[in-house]
Motif scaffolding. Sequence first.
Motif, short mmCIF file in Angstrom:
data_model
loop_
_atom_site.label_atom_id
_atom_site.label_comp_id
_atom_site.label_asym_id
_atom_site.label_seq_id
_atom_site.Cartn_x
_atom_site.Cartn_y
_atom_site.Cartn_z
N SER A 84 -84.27 31.43 -47.11
CA SER A 84 -85.18 30.43 -46.53
C SER A 84 -86.09 29.88 -47.61
CB SER A 84 -86.02 31.04 -45.41
OG SER A 84 -85.18 31.44 -44.37
N ALA B 272 -82.34 31.53 -36.18
CA ALA B 272 -82.95 32.02 -37.41
C ALA B 272 -81.92 32.07 -38.52
CB ALA B 272 -83.53 33.41 -37.18
N LEU C 48 -80.41 35.33 -32.16
CA LEU C 48 -80.92 35.21 -33.53
C LEU C 48 -80.23 34.10 -34.32
CD1 LEU C 48 -81.23 39.00 -34.36
CD2 LEU C 48 -83.09 37.37 -33.92
N TRP D 23 -81.87 40.67 -42.95
CA TRP D 23 -83.23 40.12 -42.94
C TRP D 23 -83.76 39.74 -44.31
CZ3 TRP D 23 -84.61 38.17 -38.61
CH2 TRP D 23 -84.25 38.76 -37.39
N PHE E 280 -81.17 28.65 -39.98
CA PHE E 280 -82.34 27.92 -40.49
C PHE E 280 -82.22 27.57 -41.98
CE2 PHE E 280 -86.71 28.17 -42.28
CZ PHE E 280 -87.18 26.99 -41.73
#
Lengths: 268, 448
Positions: free
Chosen positions: A243, A154, A151, A236, A157
Amino acid sequence: MNPLLFFRRLWPVRGLALKMIRRDIETRYRGSFLGVLWAFLNPLVMLLLYTLVFGVIMKARWPGDPGAGITGIAVSLFCGLIPYNVFAECATRGPGLVVAVPNYVKRVVFPLEVLPLVLVGSALFHGLVSFAVLLGVVLFATGSLAWTVLLVPAVVFPMLLLLLGLTFVLSSLGVFLRDLGQGMGLVTQVVLFGTPILYPRQALPGPLGALVAVNPLAWTVENVRKVVLQGKAPDWPGLLVWSAVTGLLMLAGYAWFMKTKRAFADVI
Amino acid sequence: MVSVEAVSKAYVRHATPWERLKALFLPDRYRGEEFWALREVSLSVRRGETVGIVGRNGSGKSTLLQLIAGTLTPTSGRTEVTGRVSALLELGSGFNPDFTGRENVVFQASLMGLPSAEIQERFPEIAAFADIGDFLDQPVRTYSSGMFVRLAFAVAISVNPELLIVDEALSVGDEGFQRKCYGRIRAFQERGGTVLFVSHSGAVVVDLCDRALLLDRGERLLEGPPKEVVSRYHKLLFAAPEARERLRAELLAWTHGAPAPGTTPPDLIEAEPSGQPPASLTEHFDPSLVPPSVLSYDSRGCRIESPRLLAAGGHPANLLVRRREYVYTYRVRFATAAFKVRFGMLVKTVTGFELGGAASHGPGGGLDHVESGQLAEVRFRFHCFLLPGMYFLNAGVVGVVDGEEVYLHRFIDVLAFRVQPEPGLLPTAIVDFLVEPSVILDVAESGA
């Protein structure tokens, strides 16, 4: 600030960007005997040194993770230092990015907006190499790797978006404000100590903890530790929020770059 | 293919780069100092045409090419270019000095939009054309300027452009290579390629181009058949300043007057050289024109003061005109009584060569007796039969002391003057002998 425009402009030059990233990496090791091996050697030696000094000599243990062996503190530090180094490279090289290539600005038709991509890409390459070394050491020390390691892309990112935006702004501002390069040296030092890299977030006294909440780098560092060392899923909702925020910042940086780009040739 | 409509380009100089940034957001509040490199220039080039651009240095040629190539954006007006452009604007400017020629070729070609496979395919051709041997695998910084331009041109022409833009870069290569380049350009033309070409060589423009454009100080002076344009360009280059201004104005008026096809643009009719300096030339005084050093000898009872050169109207001058009359004058103040006093002058070249001079009285003559405290003024009227250049003047006073003539006071290089240059001057060297040349052709052999 249409995100579609951003992709329409940069997608056709992806080949050029990749080629230039390669060149940038090659230039750094060009002429050295070991070549790109240095990219591996540096983090490896640093990891061994941290293990020796902090783990063996000072017998320090990472707070909150006392069970890990002598490499525990070194890998925790490294989880923070790798993203930080990627950031620091962008922050310090960013201001000189456009200034260093007057020919591209003045003499050839060149998509200057590729340059920040190249810098972030090249910094990312070095980060990836360090990360590979880190994984190797973790595997060697503990005999296993958590699946959550997958992960990591991610998790980093948002930081990459942020760095891209930052580099857009820095490389443009650096053209007009030549002392920016000096200033960024200081800023990176402040960020190093203002982010839970050399210490865990829990060590921060209450009010200072808020610092972490608004520091995207801190979020990245913490979540990299989570997925790499603790085998836990990342935050999450945080990933979504960051993001979105960094994506907007990146587009803003891009818009700034494109707006100021026409004046580059006048002052370089 | 190329359409440039009333394009102007101003370079704005701001005090600091930061000011430039502010001007970007508040253009009305932060105005820099403007310099117009191009003013309202229009040009259109059709597919398959070759257009040459000529002009003196600083006329805006490179700016125009850069605007067309897209490395500059116009301040006003519009440029439109269709098709793949390959611009050889300045010597291998896109090259990275630390990389080898080979790497740079690949990089440059990909910058111009060639896919990797095609680059590989064309590489041997590029290498063969550049013909720089093993240097191809050496860092570009080790190249000579000739090798640089060879490689740069090889890349530029080999990427299959539709429009080739060539700045003066080619003049760096040796003649063999230039010929090779022109050969390639010609082949490119024959395949229907479009070329925009800047050159200082009028012959090349006449030879290679279908049309030519003459730029001067950012303005489009003339556009038309290369021969016509190049001849006017040469006139502009070599004409005297006043004649140049006149021709410039006439060409501008002609071009902007939408001339009927078939008429020829105005030309400079050169006046028959008469040997006389033009009447428009006047004398001036340039206070900064002084001798680099003035040598004053010890005074023996008198002192030379206020030396001056005067033009016909009595005003001081040191920028003289050939063949006119001037007065060289100075005053002498006597501190003690003197006998048999004579005054002198001398004109010398920059190297100190003594050209000519005069004394106020002959040997043995002079003012018999001068009282202490008297002030004398000496005037030497003379004709300036000297060619353009710099000259120096001496001044001296002699008198008889103890039965022997000695210098009472003397100045070396007390004044400097310059004879002004003239266009189309017939006399040569230093002295103007008022020569009147005449030539008769086809004279009979006998009779001498």
